[in-house]
Write a protein that holds these residues in place. Structure first.
Motif, PDB file in Angstrom:
ATOM      1  N   ARG C 146       0.826  -1.206   0.000  1.00  0.00           N
ATOM      2  CA  ARG C 146       0.000   0.000   0.000  1.00  0.00           C
ATOM      3  C   ARG C 146       0.864   1.261   0.000  1.00  0.00           C
ATOM      4  N   THR C 147       1.913   1.209   0.785  1.00  0.00           N
ATOM      5  CA  THR C 147       2.784   2.392   0.825  1.00  0.00           C
ATOM      6  C   THR C 147       3.273   2.730  -0.559  1.00  0.00           C
ATOM      7  N   GLY C 148       3.711   1.701  -1.280  1.00  0.00           N
ATOM      8  CA  GLY C 148       4.224   1.941  -2.619  1.00  0.00           C
ATOM      9  C   GLY C 148       3.132   2.412  -3.567  1.00  0.00           C
ATOM     10  N   ILE C 149       1.982   1.764  -3.471  1.00  0.00           N
ATOM     11  CA  ILE C 149       0.874   2.128  -4.351  1.00  0.00           C
ATOM     12  C   ILE C 149       0.467   3.573  -4.105  1.00  0.00           C
ATOM     13  N   CYS C 150       0.450   3.938  -2.849  1.00  0.00           N
ATOM     14  CA  CYS C 150      -0.050   5.270  -2.518  1.00  0.00           C
ATOM     15  C   CYS C 150       1.032   6.331  -2.479  1.00  0.00           C
ATOM     16  N   THR C 151       2.214   5.966  -2.954  1.00  0.00           N
ATOM     17  CA  THR C 151       3.179   7.020  -3.240  1.00  0.00           C
ATOM     18  C   THR C 151       2.563   7.931  -4.297  1.00  0.00           C
ATOM     19  N   VAL C 152       1.709   7.327  -5.116  1.00  0.00           N
ATOM     20  CA  VAL C 152       0.887   8.147  -5.998  1.00  0.00           C
ATOM     21  C   VAL C 152      -0.173   8.781  -5.128  1.00  0.00           C
ATOM     22  N   GLU C 153      -0.075  10.056  -5.004  1.00  0.00           N
ATOM     23  CA  GLU C 153      -0.929  10.796  -4.089  1.00  0.00           C
ATOM     24  C   GLU C 153      -2.273  11.091  -4.698  1.00  0.00           C
ATOM     25  N   ARG C 154      -2.257  11.410  -5.970  1.00  0.00           N
ATOM     26  CA  ARG C 154      -3.450  11.968  -6.590  1.00  0.00           C
ATOM     27  C   ARG C 154      -3.458  11.594  -8.046  1.00  0.00           C
ATOM     28  N   VAL C 155      -4.650  11.266  -8.532  1.00  0.00           N
ATOM     29  CA  VAL C 155      -4.795  10.963  -9.953  1.00  0.00           C
ATOM     30  C   VAL C 155      -5.584  12.101 -10.593  1.00  0.00           C
ATOM     31  N   GLU C 156      -4.946  12.779 -11.516  1.00  0.00           N
ATOM     32  CA  GLU C 156      -5.614  13.895 -12.174  1.00  0.00           C
ATOM     33  C   GLU C 156      -6.115  13.465 -13.533  1.00  0.00           C
ATOM     34  N   VAL C 157      -7.356  13.775 -13.824  1.00  0.00           N
ATOM     35  CA  VAL C 157      -7.956  13.340 -15.089  1.00  0.00           C
ATOM     36  C   VAL C 157      -7.767  14.437 -16.129  1.00  0.00           C
ATOM     37  N   ILE C 158      -7.080  14.076 -17.208  1.00  0.00           N
ATOM     38  CA  ILE C 158      -6.936  15.025 -18.322  1.00  0.00           C
ATOM     39  C   ILE C 158      -8.125  14.868 -19.260  1.00  0.00           C
ATOM     40  N   ASN C 159      -8.362  13.656 -19.685  1.00  0.00           N
ATOM     41  CA  ASN C 159      -9.578  13.354 -20.426  1.00  0.00           C
ATOM     42  C   ASN C 159      -9.903  11.888 -20.180  1.00  0.00           C
ATOM     43  N   ASP C 160     -10.873  11.372 -20.872  1.00  0.00           N
ATOM     44  CA  ASP C 160     -11.308  10.005 -20.615  1.00  0.00           C
ATOM     45  C   ASP C 160     -10.193   8.974 -20.754  1.00  0.00           C
ATOM     46  N   TYR C 161      -9.196   9.305 -21.532  1.00  0.00           N
ATOM     47  CA  TYR C 161      -8.165   8.300 -21.804  1.00  0.00           C
ATOM     48  C   TYR C 161      -6.779   8.752 -21.377  1.00  0.00           C
ATOM     49  N   GLU C 162      -6.724   9.740 -20.529  1.00  0.00           N
ATOM     50  CA  GLU C 162      -5.408  10.206 -20.109  1.00  0.00           C
ATOM     51  C   GLU C 162      -5.474  10.702 -18.670  1.00  0.00           C
ATOM     52  N   VAL C 163      -4.542  10.242 -17.877  1.00  0.00           N
ATOM     53  CA  VAL C 163      -4.477  10.709 -16.493  1.00  0.00           C
ATOM     54  C   VAL C 163      -3.056  11.084 -16.140  1.00  0.00           C
ATOM     55  N   LEU C 164      -2.939  11.888 -15.098  1.00  0.00           N
ATOM     56  CA  LEU C 164      -1.640  12.222 -14.537  1.00  0.00           C
ATOM     57  C   LEU C 164      -1.581  11.667 -13.129  1.00  0.00           C
ATOM     58  N   MET C 165      -0.541  10.874 -12.855  1.00  0.00           N
ATOM     59  CA  MET C 165      -0.382  10.324 -11.506  1.00  0.00           C
ATOM     60  C   MET C 165       0.653  11.154 -10.768  1.00  0.00           C
ATOM     61  N   HIS C 166       0.201  11.874  -9.747  1.00  0.00           N
ATOM     62  CA  HIS C 166       1.095  12.730  -8.981  1.00  0.00           C
ATOM     63  C   HIS C 166       1.624  11.977  -7.775  1.00  0.00           C
ATOM     64  N   CYS C 167       2.942  11.928  -7.651  1.00  0.00           N
ATOM     65  CA  CYS C 167       3.544  11.221  -6.523  1.00  0.00           C
ATOM     66  C   CYS C 167       4.056  12.186  -5.477  1.00  0.00           C
ATOM     67  N   LYS C 168       4.010  11.781  -4.234  1.00  0.00           N
ATOM     68  CA  LYS C 168       4.484  12.680  -3.190  1.00  0.00           C
ATOM     69  C   LYS C 168       5.998  12.704  -3.087  1.00  0.00           C
ATOM     70  N   GLU C 169       6.620  11.661  -3.607  1.00  0.00           N
ATOM     71  CA  GLU C 169       8.078  11.667  -3.732  1.00  0.00           C
ATOM     72  C   GLU C 169       8.396  10.875  -4.990  1.00  0.00           C
ATOM     73  N   PRO C 170       9.640  10.863  -5.431  1.00  0.00           N
ATOM     74  CA  PRO C 170       9.910  10.179  -6.696  1.00  0.00           C
ATOM     75  C   PRO C 170       9.388   8.741  -6.666  1.00  0.00           C
TER      76      PRO C 170
END
Lengths: 324, 306, 568
Positions: C146-170
């Motif tokens: 879970r720790t590793g999975i949730c290094t991705v803090e936030r998933v930002e939706v660009i459009n239906d087929y594109e997202v940005l995964m924001h990580c809290k650290e590299p």
């Protein structure tokens, strides 16, 4: 009376095999429980078989009841050999010959009600309607002195004496000609014994039924029996009408038996004849006269030759070299 | 008779309550349940969260009272291993399978053992009796699990007559029921034999023969009914054994019963389910004993009016 | 002259032969016969968890249940071991390592008419794992990953087929955590909205080639082929797929022989028997587990509450016991050199495993150092005399006494005879090992967690995962085992977590690997494959990488044998 005696026993023998072995049985000897006995019982009379335990009287009773098969000899009821009977003749036999056993506590099925127990001989051997059976049950309970309301109860709810009455009722219901009584009162309290003996005598007078009475208590024998046969190690050593035997016992063994019994009155003194030793094993009975090892008046020939059954007087038989 | 039943019922309830104490205590005595619930790699924070969620941080007696108040209503909480199912729900779902197996095993064992025992008694000391004794010996010494595998091997793999495992249809019932019932056949046979021997010797049985009853009727109608009380006693003790002893058979034959459930729950330390199972087993066991005691009274009138 | 003509006719003959073969072969390929059975039955050992909602607890050891019906963003190619596109068509990392731009596959539809897979589903599944109070979710998420999975803090939706995964650290291991090696499978948001959480248990809708049909609790799960061809795999070979679980070894064996299962997991000793009976051994394309022996008590690290170093599980200050022999490096090396790995490989693994060198490091993962293979024989290789010399130098001329735990481990029953064999081998150099049977969960794990395992060896089979995850779990105190902890390794790991550049990361990982290697962290033994046995009449092959979360996956790669003869 020239009619055929109800029960005739001719040269009856019963030898039990002694076996040894785990899987395959090997016979290594024989227990000669009954070894050539003969007697007869007329209709309406009682013959008593007396003797110590192991003398073969119980085995004789079983043979008559077809609980065992004889090794030799035959038993006749009304002139018919008993052990060949099959089918309807067998059923008739079962109706005609019944028994009352010694232990009032184990001779009744604890799971059955009294009316079922009493009715059983009828139900098994005859086709009768339920009503007819029930009527007979009431009748016979009445004749042994029990009330009709008690018919629905279980055996454990009765006293010893009452249970024997039930046993008697069950033996009576098929109107038998012969009832084998195997020590019917010895397990009962002394005070009850008289009642039951009286009942049995009354029933005999009323229904003209014969009894073979097995007993070792001589007083009972004297009261109930017309004829007494004394057995020792599978043989009848003396047989006579009751009074004749009691007034003048002839065989040394009979004498010893009588002397061991308590006298009727404390003031009567008797000389007690004490027999040495124990009853020998029926597997290896002594040679010659079986009694010779303990007989106080044994002679030399007693060890070699078996005494024959001799009629000293009409109806009084003895098997002893003293009287040959 | 009613008083007798009521007293026995109260005794059973008392026993059940004591069971609940034992069960509750045991689950917590064998180590921290959290250890079993979470993988080794779980973080401390996660452990604390789970501990709070499951109420494991409260004092022991509070936990017990909570447990008891829920248990009385049949609520044993949720299973951990089988997410989305309640502990009692799981047990009840699997109980019919175990009862089916135990029931058929008992039936098989009675159908076989009763006549065998009676015959062994009637034909005492003959070859039949000796063979019977040997069968009994084998039955009691062959482990059920080994027998199960051997039977599976012969009938499912080599001959292909029966399926190997699982539940569904009569064909899958045969092998596990026989493996489970085999031991019972041996024991019941011996019990019936000795009880019959006792009864066969009774005076009233001899009298019944004298009264003219055929030998077979003597045996079945009179003797067996009187002898039946002995194997009946055995059943009361055995009900529990059959429920729990079937763990092994259920495992070998992948039978979805409470036995297997118990094994898996214990391995996974799913203590909610373990508690539920133990209480159910105890209840069944006590109930079986109660039934048998009542049957006693019915079968033997002497006991009835004590 | 004559020779030339012979050659000519030979050549012509050859061409004719080839042509006819090609013709025939092509003809055979044109046949698309169905598989010989409608339902493929897979016999497995023990269902780790009997439910589908993966976020509740546990490792991905039970991914196989999800595999036919659900899909992940990233696939691990069985043959190359590389991350390849799946529901994620492409993914790109920004240089600072904190952002991944993920493009999603288009036109992928959920079963049961739950619509198309789009960005909303990615957001939903991420939230199931990482959002503390996600509405509608009953149990909080918990897992080693879970720790590793949730290094991705936030998933930002660009459009239906594109997202940005924001990580809290590299988050360079993003690919690992969102691949089938971990357990973020893409459930349907639409189903969640309509049916709620338990819809995922009653009848989970996925995007895979099979649909969920029925679960018989504790017995089996049944899947059926989706009505329409799969967007990626087309028409899969089997109409139905059934997974059954049987703990009892002999029953599983009997099931295969009776034809009730067509494919089964068995323990190694039975594999040979089955092969000799004509069954076929199929193993994972890559190794799936490492087998190693862990030294208890290597607590060299210093606790630092300021940085949060080694403060979990009660900290470690003063827990090291320098009197324990194997706290000395020479002793650890000596013990390694006392082990005859060749013998163990032959007897226990039937020569069907590879050697391992460093815990957590695999040839196809970052940080691998090819020189280990060459250096291994000299440093670790079997040499009892060298071992005794090292022991003498370390101050133990007559050896010493120690203990080892024996515990059963589902799926690796050979660990017990392994430790027993090691006991004998160590005895040859004077080390007396006393074996203690103990329960992993109730006895051993708490001792490990409390850093009290001094003097105890244990054989463990860690499964393949991202290298950083291995270090975090085994060397940085992030879980309960505390295999080998030093300030140096912790510092390197902290540095690792900040690196964004893959090349730099690779270098640092290799450095850490060498640190572990040169310090004789463990007794490394083998890299093992996952082995399954198939009925060659029914099943042709199964290509699976071996690290579908420490379980087997890629069930759609089970190909049917479609010829008359068994497929060898």
């Amino acid at each position: 009376m020239s009619e055929t005696p109800l029960l005739q026993v001719h040269h009856l023998k019963k030898h039990f095999p002694v076996t040894r072995g785990l899987l395959a049985m090997k016979t290594i000897g024989w227990v000669k429980a009954v070894d050539d006995i003969s007697f007869s019982v007329p209709q309406g009379e009682t013959l008593a078989l007396v003797g110590e335990s192991g003398c073969g009287k119980t085995t004789t009773a079983k043979l008559i009841l077809r609980l065992e098969e004889p090794t030799d000899g035959e038993i006749l009821i009304d002139g018919q050999p008993v052990h060949d009977l099959r089918g309807n003749a067998l059923k008739a036999y079962r109706t005609a010959v019944q028994a009352v056993f010694q232990d009032p506590w184990s001779s009744l099925n604890p799971r059955m009600r009294v009316r079922q127990i009493v009715a059983e001989p009828l139900v098994i051997n005859r086709k009768m309607s339920r009503a007819a059976v029930a009527a007979r049950v009431q009748e016979v309970l009445d004749s042994v002195g029990l009330r009709p309301q008690q018919a629905n109860l279980y055996p454990h709810e009765f006293s010893g004496g009452q249970r024997q009455r039930i046993a008697v009722a069950s033996a009576l219901i098929s109107q038998p000609k012969l009832i084998i009584l195997d020590e019917p009162v010895s397990a009962l309290d002394v005070s009850i014994r008289a009642q039951i003996m009286n009942l049995l005598v009354d029933l005999q007078q009323a229904y003209h039924v014969s009894y073979v009475l097995i007993a070792h208590h001589l007083a009972t024998t004297r009261y109930m029996a017309h004829e007494v046969a004394v057995m020792y190690l599978g043989k009848i050593v003396e047989r006579a009408r009751t009074e004749a035997l009691f007034t003048e016992p002839l065989h040394p063994y009979t004498r010893a038996l009588f002397s061991a019994a308590l006298p009727g009155h404390p003031d009567i003194t008797r000389e007690e004849i004490i027999l040495p030793g124990e009853v020998p094993s029926p597997i290896n009975p002594p040679s010659g006269c079986r009694f010779h090892t303990r007989c106080p008046v044994a002679q030399s020939q007693c060890a070699e030759i078996e005494p024959e059954e001799t009629d000293i007087a009409p109806g009084h038989m003895v098997a002893c070299h003293l009287y040959n | 008779m009613q008083r007798y039943i009521i007293i026995r019922l109260l005794q059973s309830l008392l026993a059940l309550w004591v069971m609940s104490l034992i069960v509750f205590g045991l689950a917590r005595v064998t180590g921290d349940p959290i250890d079993a619930l979470l993988p080794i790699e779980a973080t401390l924070e996660e452990r604390e969260t789970i501990r709070r969620n499951w109420g494991l941080d409260k004092p022991l007696h509070t936990q017990y009272l909570v447990f008891l108040s829920k248990a009385v209503r049949g609520d044993f909480g949720n299973s951990w291993k089988w997410q989305g199912h309640t502990a009692m729900g799981l047990v009840l779902a699997r109980l019919p399978a175990t009862l089916e197996l135990a029931g058929v095993a008992i039936a098989i064992s009675i159908v076989l053992a009763l006549p065998l025992g009676v015959l062994a008694a009637v034909k005492k000391d003959t070859l039949f009796d000796s063979v019977g004794k040997m069968v009994a010996l084998l039955g009691q010494s062959l482990p059920a699990f080994w027998l199960g595998i051997i039977l599976m091997w012969i009938f499912a793999v080599m001959l292909g007559w029966l399926p190997t495992s699982g539940r569904g249809g009569i064909s899958r019932l045969i092998l596990p029921a026989v493996s489970l019932g085999w031991f019972q056949v041996a024991v019941i046979m011996r019990l019936v034999r000795s009880a019959m021997l006792d009864v066969l010797d009774s005076e009233f049985v001899k009298l019944t023969r004298v009264k003219g009853l055929s030998e077979w009727k003597v045996i079945w109608k009179h003797c067996l009914r009187n002898a039946a009380i002995v194997p009946l006693t055995y059943f009361a003790i055995n009900a529990g054994v059959l429920m729990t002893g079937s763990v092994v058979i259920e495992n070998v034959f992948v039978w979805p019963g409470t036995g297997r459930l118990a094994l898996e729950a214990i391995q996974a330390r799913d203590f909610q389910v373990v508690q539920a199972i133990v209480i159910i087993f105890a209840t069944v066991f006590l109930f079986a004993n109660l039934i048998v005691d009542i049957l006693y009274a019915y079968l033997d009138p002497r006991i009835r009016y004590q | 002259m004559r020779q030339a003509r012979l050659r000519q006719s030979a050549g012509l003959f050859m061409v004719l032969m080839l042509l006819s073969l090609a013709f025939l072969g092509g003809d055979a390929q044109a046949q698309t016969r169905e598989a010989k059975v409608d339902r493929l039955v897979i016999g497995l050992i023990n269902p780790f968890r009997d439910y589908f909602r993966a976020w509740i607890s546990g490792t991905p050891d039970h991914n196989i249940q999800h595999d036919p019906i659900l899909e992940w963003l990233i696939e691990i190619d069985p043959d190359t071991g590389q991350y390849v596109p799946w529901l994620a068509k492409s993914w790109e990392m920004t240089p600072d390592g904190r952002l991944w731009r993920v493009k999603l596959q288009e036109g992928v539809n959920y079963h049961q008419d739950y619509g198309e897979f789009t960005a909303k589903d990615v957001v939903h599944n991420h939230a199931l794992w990482c959002e503390a109070n996600y509405p509608g979710r009953a149990d909080p998420p918990s897992s080693a990953y879970r720790t590793g999975i949730c290094t991705v803090e936030r998933v930002e939706v660009i459009n239906d087929y594109e997202v940005l995964m924001h990580c809290k650290e590299p988050c360079l291991d993003f690919e690992f955590y969102y691949s089938e090696a971990a357990n973020v499978m893409m459930f349907s948001k639409a189903q969640w909205d309509k049916e709620g959480e338990m819809g995922y248990e009653r009848k989970p809708a996925g995007t895979g080639p099979y649909e969920f049909k029925e679960r018989k609790l504790g017995q089996s799960v049944l899947y059926e082929r989706a009505p329409t061809p799969h967007w990626k795999h087309g028409v899969v070979d089997w109409k139905e797929l059934m997974m059954t679980w049987t703990i009892e070894e002999s029953t599983r064996y009997a099931q295969l022989l009776a034809g009730e299962t067509h494919l089964t997991e068995v323990n190694k000793d039975l594999v040979d028997q089955l092969v000799s009976r004509g069954y076929k051994l199929v193993r994972s394309r890559g190794t799936a587990q490492q087998i190693q022996i862990v030294f208890g008590g290597l607590y060299f690290g210093t606790e630092d509450p300021q940085t949060g170093r080694y403060t979990e599980h009660g900290g470690i200050t003063g827990k090291l016991d320098p009197s324990e022999p194997w706290t000395k490096k020479k002793v650890r090396q000596a013990m390694n050199k006392a082990i005859n790995r060749e013998e163990l490989l032959e007897v226990l693994y039937k020569n069907r495993a590879d050697y391992m060198y460093v815990h957590g490091y695999y040839p196809d993962l970052p940080g691998w150092d090819p020189t280990w293979e060459q250096r291994f024989p000299e440093m670790y290789g079997y040499d009892p005399q060298a071992a005794q010399r090292l022991l003498r130098e370390a101050g133990y001329p007559n050896g010493f006494k120690a203990k080892a735990w024996l515990f059963p481990f589902a799926g690796a029953p050979e660990l017990i005879p392994l430790v027993e064999a090691v006991q004998i081998q160590l005895l040859d150099v004077g080390i007396e090992l006393r074996l203690e049977e103990a329960d992993l969960v109730s006895t051993i794990a708490p001792i490990w967690r409390a850093r009290k395992a001094h003097g105890y060896l244990a054989a463990v089979p860690p499964s393949k995962k991202a290298v950083e995850a291995q270090i975090a779990v085994f060397n940085a105190g992030k879980a309960g085992i505390h295999q080998f902890e030093t300030d140096e390794i912790y510092r390197m790991w902290e540095e690792l977590k900040q690196l964004a550049d893959p090349t730099e990361r690779d270098v640092l990982l290799r450095k850490i690997g060498n640190y572990k290697f040169e310090n004789f962290e463990i007794i490394p033994l083998f890299n093992v494959f996952i082995e399954v046995v198939v009925d060659p009449n029914i099943v042709d092959d199964w290509a699976f990488p071996g690290w579908d979360g420490g379980d087997i996956g890629h069930t759609w790669r089970i190909t049917a044998c479609k010829q008359e003869e068994p497929c060898r």
